[in-house]
Write a protein that holds these residues in place. Structure first.
Motif, mmCIF file in Angstrom:
data_model
loop_
_atom_site.group_PDB
_atom_site.id
_atom_site.type_symbol
_atom_site.label_atom_id
_atom_site.label_comp_id
_atom_site.label_asym_id
_atom_site.label_seq_id
_atom_site.Cartn_x
_atom_site.Cartn_y
_atom_site.Cartn_z
ATOM 1 N N LEU A 15 0.835 -1.203 0.000
ATOM 2 C CA LEU A 15 0.000 0.000 0.000
ATOM 3 C C LEU A 15 0.868 1.250 0.000
ATOM 4 O O LEU A 15 0.545 2.245 -0.668
ATOM 5 C CB LEU A 15 -0.933 0.004 1.212
ATOM 6 N N GLU A 16 1.981 1.224 0.723
ATOM 7 C CA GLU A 16 2.892 2.362 0.733
ATOM 8 C C GLU A 16 3.435 2.628 -0.666
ATOM 9 O O GLU A 16 3.533 3.782 -1.111
ATOM 10 C CB GLU A 16 4.039 2.088 1.705
ATOM 11 N N GLU A 17 3.760 1.551 -1.383
ATOM 12 C CA GLU A 17 4.265 1.683 -2.750
ATOM 13 C C GLU A 17 3.208 2.277 -3.672
ATOM 14 O O GLU A 17 3.497 3.167 -4.492
ATOM 15 C CB GLU A 17 4.700 0.305 -3.260
ATOM 16 N N LEU A 18 1.962 1.814 -3.548
ATOM 17 C CA LEU A 18 0.884 2.350 -4.372
ATOM 18 C C LEU A 18 0.581 3.797 -4.008
ATOM 19 O O LEU A 18 0.275 4.619 -4.878
ATOM 20 C CB LEU A 18 -0.369 1.486 -4.211
ATOM 21 N N TRP A 19 0.643 4.107 -2.733
ATOM 22 C CA TRP A 19 0.342 5.466 -2.271
ATOM 23 C C TRP A 19 1.340 6.474 -2.834
ATOM 24 O O TRP A 19 0.990 7.611 -3.132
ATOM 25 C CB TRP A 19 0.353 5.502 -0.747
ATOM 26 N N ASP A 20 2.590 6.062 -2.991
ATOM 27 C CA ASP A 20 3.625 6.970 -3.485
ATOM 28 C C ASP A 20 3.631 7.084 -5.005
ATOM 29 O O ASP A 20 4.373 7.901 -5.554
ATOM 30 C CB ASP A 20 5.008 6.485 -3.013
ATOM 31 N N ASP A 21 2.836 6.271 -5.690
ATOM 32 C CA ASP A 21 2.768 6.317 -7.145
ATOM 33 C C ASP A 21 1.918 7.508 -7.575
ATOM 34 O O ASP A 21 0.742 7.616 -7.229
ATOM 35 C CB ASP A 21 2.173 5.016 -7.683
ATOM 36 N N ALA A 22 2.515 8.412 -8.342
ATOM 37 C CA ALA A 22 1.798 9.626 -8.746
ATOM 38 C C ALA A 22 0.564 9.309 -9.579
ATOM 39 O O ALA A 22 -0.449 10.020 -9.518
ATOM 40 C CB ALA A 22 2.732 10.545 -9.530
ATOM 41 N N ALA A 23 0.608 8.233 -10.367
ATOM 42 C CA ALA A 23 -0.533 7.875 -11.207
ATOM 43 C C ALA A 23 -1.704 7.354 -10.396
ATOM 44 O O ALA A 23 -2.849 7.375 -10.846
ATOM 45 C CB ALA A 23 -0.104 6.828 -12.235
ATOM 46 N N LEU A 24 -1.427 6.871 -9.194
ATOM 47 C CA LEU A 24 -2.481 6.323 -8.332
ATOM 48 C C LEU A 24 -2.884 7.285 -7.230
ATOM 49 O O LEU A 24 -4.016 7.268 -6.756
ATOM 50 C CB LEU A 24 -2.017 5.001 -7.706
ATOM 51 N N GLN A 25 -1.937 8.124 -6.800
ATOM 52 C CA GLN A 25 -2.173 8.956 -5.622
ATOM 53 C C GLN A 25 -3.375 9.868 -5.784
ATOM 54 O O GLN A 25 -4.097 10.146 -4.835
ATOM 55 C CB GLN A 25 -0.917 9.768 -5.331
ATOM 56 N N MET A 26 -3.619 10.341 -7.021
ATOM 57 C CA MET A 26 -4.737 11.261 -7.239
ATOM 58 C C MET A 26 -6.091 10.592 -6.995
ATOM 59 O O MET A 26 -7.096 11.280 -6.814
ATOM 60 C CB MET A 26 -4.681 11.783 -8.683
#
Length: 406
Positions: free
Chosen positions: A203-214
């Motif tokens: 989840l931390e990895e996904l949270w830091d992804d700019a394409a997903l964070q929005m």
């Protein structure tokens, strides 16, 4: 501007028209006049846009005041134009005041713009309204009403600070924030989308992804994040671009056919991986231990204590399995739930006589009837049921009557 609410001055029917048309015209005119009358003396006046003169509930005259001119898009006259500042902008805002009192009263003095009055109506109760002043009262209930309509407490505070002519009293400011915290302690979010990762690191990895964070709104747990409204499809597409195929569930019962059961009561998910909804379904029927879920006596007893019957428990478990419960496990669940209820086990002695008539005579004897009852399983009626504790007493009575016992 003068206004006469009598119908004859608004529309006059021609003498050549039929009487029915004249009547319809008069009725329509009366309706129009009443509507205009109530609109002018009602909402437009309450909102501070019009000054009116009336007599016995009859509107005599009305005037559009200065604060209403920009709201109603009415050109200003020479007098109002002369009141403009050197910058060319109207100085109407300086003519009104909003004052918040320490006792939670709010006074709107002067020609307050309609949009400000409408905003006050959302989170405060209007208790007084006249030409020169509007009085409102803040309370916990009115603030909660505003929150239900989408007005956050911080927005209320910002609005009052922006429009008030004096700083907000400290007790009002602190109380508003306290009300906001109390109202937001428990919040129900309906029809939301959640993303659950198998580990906190993922989840931390996904949270830091700019394409997903929005697409994320906020984290709920180390492995669960709340997705912004309407972003369900977008976040799925973004995950697919990362070569990740998410397991999703939207419609129907997400738990049906998702579990396998063993004879010893272990419930194993058909597909490995985290699943909030499935875990919630399993916790209603099983206990969690050592990273798995198990049907135990404690789990069955807890479900029954919550109002579930053994039959309902078995039906819900069968739905999870997508088929019948294993026979051994079903028998164990029925035993733990005392499905068959209570029973009585006793020894019994049967007395068989030569015919049904003899049995009837023995039952008619008061002394013998105290020790005998009919045995319904004998269709011939020759067999009687003897109470085990009364065998010796019955033997003596039968011998006294010449009955030979074998």
């Amino acid at each position: 501007l003068l206004f006469d609410s009598s119908t004859s001055h608004l529309l006059r029917a021609s003498d050549e028209r039929p009487a029915s048309i004249k009547g319809q015209a008069r009725s329509l005119t009366a309706i129009q006049a009443a509507f205009v009358d109530h609109a002018l003396s009602g909402p437009l006046h309450w909102m501070g846009l019009l000054d009116i003169s009336s007599e016995e509930d009859r509107l005599l005259a009305f005037r559009v005041n200065f604060s209403a001119a920009p709201v109603l898009d009415i050109p200003l006259g020479p007098e109002a134009t002369a009141r403009r500042g050197n910058g060319g902008e109207e100085e109407l805002d300086a003519e009104y005041k909003v004052i918040v009192q320490p006792n939670f009263q709010i006074f709107a003095l002067g020609p307050v713009p309609a949009d400000i009055l409408a905003r006050l109506e959302m989170f405060a109760d209007r208790i007084k309204a006249d030409r020169s002043a509007m009085e409102y009262l803040l309370s916990r209930q009115t603030v909660y009403r505003g929150q239900q309509d989408g007005v956050l407490v911080q927005e209320i505070v910002a609005f009052l600070e922006q429009n008030s002519s004096v700083p907000l009293p400290q007790n009002v400011l602190c109380t508003l924030r306290e009300w906001g915290q109390r109202h937001e302690r428990i919040v129900f979010h309906r029809s939301v989308s959640l993303l659950q990762a198998i580990t906190p690191d993922l989840l931390e990895e996904l949270w830091d992804d700019a394409a997903l964070q929005m697409h994320f709104q906020r984290r709920l747990t180390p492995t669960v994040a709340l997705i912004r409204g309407g972003r369900w499809a977008a976040i799925q597409e973004a995950l697919l671009k990362r070569q990740m195929l998410p397991a999703s569930s939207q419609d129907g019962d997400p738990c049906v056919g998702r579990v396998q059961a063993t004879e010893d009561g272990e419930l194993r998910p058909v597909h490995p991986g985290p699943d909030l909804l499935l875990e919630a379904c399993l916790r209603r029927l099983a206990v969690e231990r050592e990273g798995g879920f198990y049907v135990t006596e404690a789990a069955v007893t807890g479900a029954l204590a919550g109002g579930m019957t053994v039959a309902e428990y078995l039906d819900r478990l069968a739905a999870l399995l997508g088929g019948p419960v294993p026979p051994g496990l079903e028998a164990q669940i029925k035993a733990w739930g005392h499905y068959y209820g209570k029973a009585s086990l006793r020894e019994a002695t049967l007395l068989e006589v030569k015919d049904a008539a003899t049995a009837e005579e023995l039952l008619a004897d008061p002394e013998l009837a105290a020790h005998l009852t009919r045995f319904a399983a004998d269709p011939r009626g020759r067999t009687l049921l003897v109470r085990t504790d009364d065998i010796e007493a019955l033997r003596s009575l039968l011998q006294d009557r010449g009955v030979e016992l074998t």
